[in-house]
Design an enzyme around this catalytic site. Sequence first.
Site, PDB file in Angstrom:
ATOM      1  N   SER A 111       0.848  -1.184   0.000  1.00 59.13           N
ATOM      2  CA  SER A 111       0.000   0.000   0.000  1.00 59.13           C
ATOM      3  C   SER A 111       0.883   1.233   0.000  1.00 59.13           C
ATOM      4  CB  SER A 111      -0.911   0.006   1.236  1.00 59.13           C
ATOM      5  OG  SER A 111      -1.704   1.179   1.277  1.00 59.13           O
ATOM      6  N   GLY A 112       0.621   2.133  -0.936  1.00 58.96           N
ATOM      7  CA  GLY A 112       1.369   3.377  -1.020  1.00 58.96           C
ATOM      8  C   GLY A 112       0.433   4.565  -1.043  1.00 58.96           C
ATOM      9  N   PHE A 132      -0.234   6.430  -3.554  1.00 54.50           N
ATOM     10  CA  PHE A 132      -0.927   6.596  -4.820  1.00 54.50           C
ATOM     11  C   PHE A 132      -1.705   5.358  -5.258  1.00 54.50           C
ATOM     12  CE2 PHE A 132       2.675   9.473  -4.795  1.00 54.50           C
ATOM     13  CZ  PHE A 132       2.093  10.667  -5.160  1.00 54.50           C
ATOM     14  N   VAL A 155      -1.884  -2.515  -3.886  1.00 54.25           N
ATOM     15  CA  VAL A 155      -1.636  -3.708  -4.698  1.00 54.25           C
ATOM     16  C   VAL A 155      -2.121  -4.928  -3.923  1.00 54.25           C
ATOM     17  CG1 VAL A 155       0.082  -5.080  -5.928  1.00 54.25           C
ATOM     18  CG2 VAL A 155       0.373  -2.598  -5.747  1.00 54.25           C
ATOM     19  N   LYS A 201      -3.250  -3.920  -9.171  1.00 57.67           N
ATOM     20  CA  LYS A 201      -2.920  -2.583  -8.673  1.00 57.67           C
ATOM     21  C   LYS A 201      -4.117  -1.668  -8.874  1.00 57.67           C
ATOM     22  CE  LYS A 201       0.599   1.052  -9.069  1.00 57.67           C
ATOM     23  NZ  LYS A 201       1.871   1.455  -9.726  1.00 57.67           N
ATOM     24  N   ASP A 240      11.808   6.863 -11.453  1.00 57.78           N
ATOM     25  CA  ASP A 240      11.918   6.606 -10.010  1.00 57.78           C
ATOM     26  C   ASP A 240      12.631   5.279  -9.770  1.00 57.78           C
ATOM     27  OD1 ASP A 240      11.647   6.966  -7.296  1.00 57.78           O
ATOM     28  OD2 ASP A 240       9.556   6.290  -7.208  1.00 57.78           O
TER      29      ASP A 240
END
Length: 468
Positions: free
Chosen positions: A216-217, A219, A222, A238, A341
């Site tokens: 989990s982020g 943005f 998943v 995702k 990134d």
Amino acid sequence: MKASSPPNSMENNQKDKPTEGKKGKAARPLFRRVHEAVKRPFFACCNPDRVVCLTAQTDALDDPEARPVPGPFRITQRCPVCLPGQVCEDPELPSCVPGSSGIKHLDPERVPDSPSLNLCDTEPDHVESQFVPEEESLPEQDQVSADLESVPVEEGPSEIEQEPEDVVLPGSVSGSVSGSEQIVSEAASDTEPEPEIELPQGSIVSFYEVGHLIASGKFSKVYEGTHVFSEKLKVAIKCIPKRRADRYLDIAGHCKPVLAEVALMLRLGEAPSCPNIIQLHQWLEDESSFSLIMEYPEPCRTLEDFILFSGPVSEGQARLFMLQAVQAVKHCSERGVYHGDIRSGNILVTLHTLQLKFIDFRCARLITSEGFKSSEYQGSDAYTPYEVIRQSVFHAEAANVWAMGVLLFEIMHRYLPFDSFDEIQHGYIRMDPTLSTACHDLIYRCLSRNPAHRLTLEQLEEHRWMKA
């Protein structure tokens, strides 16, 4: 003998009285002059009932002790109430401070030296600030090394050039860097609040049942997905909530623009594909989110976790990782895609085969000959190239080689080479002396501050350490 007659005594007393009266009359003018002299400073000679407004002395301004107390703001209307050492030119104007009738006259020796004290100025209808913050001077730091060459570069606008207040590494890029800004672990983020989108466990997305949360982020989230007709077929689902800041690209075969992350993953997945880049099997869109169904190499973990929890990595194993990472970057470059990134947290390691796979193309962009604006850099602060901080434009290949140098250093040392933006600009690298000289040389040449002196991807691939 005859006693003296009373009439004679009365005559003597009458003779003395005129002498005493003359003395009193002579003293009265003296007292009158003293009285007039005492009351003259307070009353006008023509109207004793009116108080005289004394004129302020301008030469008092030359005395530093008589100057007004500085404050963060200046009220610029005229005011009849003057603090010690302040000049009010027109005492007939109304007070510029609401409720000024309650202002007390302060003793000059007791006026507090406070920056919050508001003063009246003589310029009407203009407000300005007296408080000017001093720029914070940063301590000089050692240079990276003789191989990390510093060159004069133009200053350019950059989001990561923040005010000297906060911001930390590895982490999000926000405003101006400066100084002793620390590095945090997540990538850049927008100020827009993120909508929350979750997939209920057991729900069906396409032909896949949603399982447990993998990651989990800020943005996206998943989830593990299992094919409804085959439990052996696992995927990663995702879920990306739609945002106003989303970027879209036109691609062939679609009637409307497609989310940039999806479009670039489709481009990278075209044959011949690269085994070191995660594959996108399918994607779906609804009113509030996108769902990306991708390959899930199980069991796997991020390279960052592998470095931290799997013990020291030998140079031979590090070489295997770097060869795969270079192949993934080359494939992206050949397809005109800049990942944006690259970091150990965005690379998966398949535990059985030690195969690497690049993931998370949220920051990916199409490569252009003009390069990218440094203010639009969205990668991890810990991997920020030197030119992103110091120049207004940076280019994909030089930024990728810098990221390869940081990645190799992290693999070999299990920590990052730079702790702050100051160290990226002025610091020097402390290398493990037990590493080979070829490994030292490769890291130094990838982290040259001058992009023109940095290795190219081809030179990196052909370096003697990579061929050992």
